[in-house]
Scaffold this motif. Structure first.
Motif, short mmCIF file in Angstrom:
data_model
loop_
_atom_site.label_atom_id
_atom_site.label_comp_id
_atom_site.label_asym_id
_atom_site.label_seq_id
_atom_site.Cartn_x
_atom_site.Cartn_y
_atom_site.Cartn_z
N VAL A 65 -6.99 -6.44 -1.40
CA VAL A 65 -8.16 -6.87 -2.18
C VAL A 65 -7.80 -6.88 -3.68
N GLN A 66 -7.18 -5.77 -4.09
CA GLN A 66 -6.77 -5.68 -5.51
C GLN A 66 -5.74 -6.77 -5.85
N GLU B 82 -7.37 -10.16 -6.27
CA GLU B 82 -8.10 -10.18 -7.55
C GLU B 82 -7.11 -10.48 -8.69
N GLU C 292 -4.00 -12.35 5.60
CA GLU C 292 -5.24 -12.81 4.95
C GLU C 292 -5.02 -13.08 3.46
N GLU D 133 -2.26 -2.03 -5.10
CA GLU D 133 -2.04 -1.10 -3.98
C GLU D 133 -2.74 -1.50 -2.68
N ASP D 134 -3.45 -2.60 -2.73
CA ASP D 134 -3.95 -3.15 -1.46
C ASP D 134 -4.23 -4.65 -1.62
N PRO E 173 -4.30 -1.67 4.91
CA PRO E 173 -5.73 -1.50 5.21
C PRO E 173 -6.54 -2.45 4.33
N LYS E 174 -7.81 -2.54 4.55
CA LYS E 174 -8.74 -3.43 3.80
C LYS E 174 -8.48 -4.90 4.10
N MET E 175 -7.36 -5.42 3.61
CA MET E 175 -7.08 -6.85 3.81
C MET E 175 -5.59 -6.95 4.11
N ASP E 176 -5.21 -7.49 5.24
CA ASP E 176 -3.77 -7.49 5.53
C ASP E 176 -3.07 -8.67 4.85
N ASP F 87 0.81 -1.22 0.00
CA ASP F 87 0.00 0.00 0.00
C ASP F 87 0.84 1.27 0.00
#
Ligand SMILES: Nc1ncnc2c1ncn2[C@@H]1O[C@H](COP(=O)(O)OP(=O)(O)OP(=O)(O)O)[C@@H](O)[C@H]1O
Length: 387
Positions: free
Chosen positions: A37-38, A41, A64, A34-35, A58-61, A9
């Motif tokens: 989740v992306q 995907e 995970e 950049e995170d 942030p969002k998903m470390d 990130d």
């Protein structure tokens, strides 16, 4: 071309990583997210050879992301990137299947070495998968004699355990086949079985073959290389002809078995491996121990379960079924019509002295199919199967 994904990130760190890797080699194609989740995907939709993943995001470390990717694409090595506060987490991620971790700010040499090692490992995993596909059909065990049924029984019982197995028996009796069956029926069957013929490798090379080496460890070591133990991580290593292994190599194998740790030749860092060891020998290891050529402590570590494969001369009842099996296989391989063996021919073959065991029988069947008549007769056997 190796495709690498960077999930990070912090834009500044991401830029540095992309720059270092893109400039290092024309064969690295670097992509970024950049995170978490992306990143996940992208990992789902594209084929990457390596993923570098930040831990704190942030969002998903990162932990995970690691767990999610290990579920869908377990073969992709993941290198975690740890900041100041999460070194302990980084170390723990290796238990969850991360290949390694690097710390922020990234050290150039460590980064490049880790990336190279991880890509090497990926290559090995892929090669092993291809090999496995090629060979897995060849391991059918034929025979209904008491001796072979006992062995089939033992395989069923021990395969699903983690117990180490030592397989003994003369040349060509099917020790390798037993080792493969144990692996195929075990929970490790989705990982690889890696075979090492300890007798075929010169004693000065065996350590590097088993444990890998670092660049410069000896003159021909031009780059870091993983060994067979690392390649077998999560799976099984089959140490064939273990009775021919040198004493220094035996000491290292003992350590790998006792502690689950190995060290590449020339390295100062231990690597943890999770490998089941199955070994085989045609030697009398008790005698080798008495004569000082085999370590007794290693013997006891290896021979938790002992499977003795009998000579073909001791299970002649299986010969008719084996002849039929090989006749069918050989016709399929040659793409030719099947040939039958007359009763008298089979009876004669049952009386032979099979010093080379099943391997010899297979060769004789092949010779008879090529040289004999449409139905293999007693006379064909007398003419072509004599030694
Ligand atoms: N019960 C069996 N049914 C069918 N094929 C068998 C059987 N046992 C052995 N074979 C075949 O015989 C050949 C020799 O077997 P294998 O290589 O497993 O023997 P080995 O004991 O490991 O020999 P070595 O000690 O010389 O390495 C192989 O082609 C194997 O597939």
């Amino acid at each position: 071309m190796s495709k690498i994904l960077i999930i990070e990130d912090e834009a500044a760190i991401r830029r540095v990583l992309v720059k270092i890797l893109s400039e290092e080699s024309d064969t690295y194609k670097v992509d970024e997210a950049e995170d978490g989740v992306q990143g996940l995907e992208k990992a789902k939709n594209d084929d990457y050879d390596l993923i570098l993943c930040d831990i704190k995001m942030p969002k998903m470390d990162g932990v995970e992301v690691l767990e999610a990717i290990k579920k869908i694409k377990p073969e992709i090595p993941m290198v975690m990137i740890s900041g100041h506060g999460d070194l302990e987490t980084a170390v723990n991620t290796m238990r969850l299947g991360a290949f390694d971790y690097i710390s922020k700010p990234p050290d150039l040499n460590r980064l490049l070495n880790t990336v190279r090692n991880a890509l090497d490992r990926k290559q090995l995993v892929v090669e092993n998968k291809i090999l496995k596909k090629k060979v897995s059909k060849n391991y059918e065990m034929i025979g209904e004699s008491e001796a072979i049924n006992h062995i089939k029984d033992m395989i069923e019982k021990v395969a699903t355990t983690e117990a180490r197995v030592l397989i003994t028996g003369p040349n060509g009796t099917g020790k390798e086949l037993v080792a493969h069956q144990i692996h195929e029926k075990s929970e490790r069957c989705n990982a690889s079985i890696i075979e090492v013929n300890c007798a075929a490798i010169p004693s000065e090379l065996i350590e590097s073959e088993l444990f890998g080496h670092m660049k410069g460890a000896f003159t021909s070591a031009v780059k870091d290389r993983a060994g067979k133990f690392e390649a077998a991580d999560g799976g099984t290593i089959f140490l064939d002809e273990i009775g021919d292994m040198s004493l220094p190599a035996q000491a290292k194998v003992l350590r790998a078995l006792q502690e689950g740790l190995i060290q590449r030749v020339g390295a100062d860092k231990d690597i943890k491996v999770n490998v089941r060891v199955v070994a085989a020998t045609n030697k009398d290891l008790k005698k080798e121990i008495e004569e000082g050529r085999f370590r007794e402590d290693l013997y006891h570590r290896l021979a938790v379960i002992l499977i003795k494969v009998p000579a073909l001369n001791d299970r002649r009842d299986d010969i008719p079924a084996l002849i039929e099996h090989f006749a069918r296989k050989i016709a399929d391989e040659h793409g030719s019509a099947r040939k039958e063996f007359s009763k008298a021919a089979i009876k004669l073959l049952q009386e032979y002295d099979w010093t080379g065991n099943i391997r010899e029988l297979r060769n004789v069947v092949e010779r008879l199919i090529i040289l004999g008549g449409n139905e293999i007769s007693e006379n064909d056997v007398k003419l072509f199967a004599s030694k």
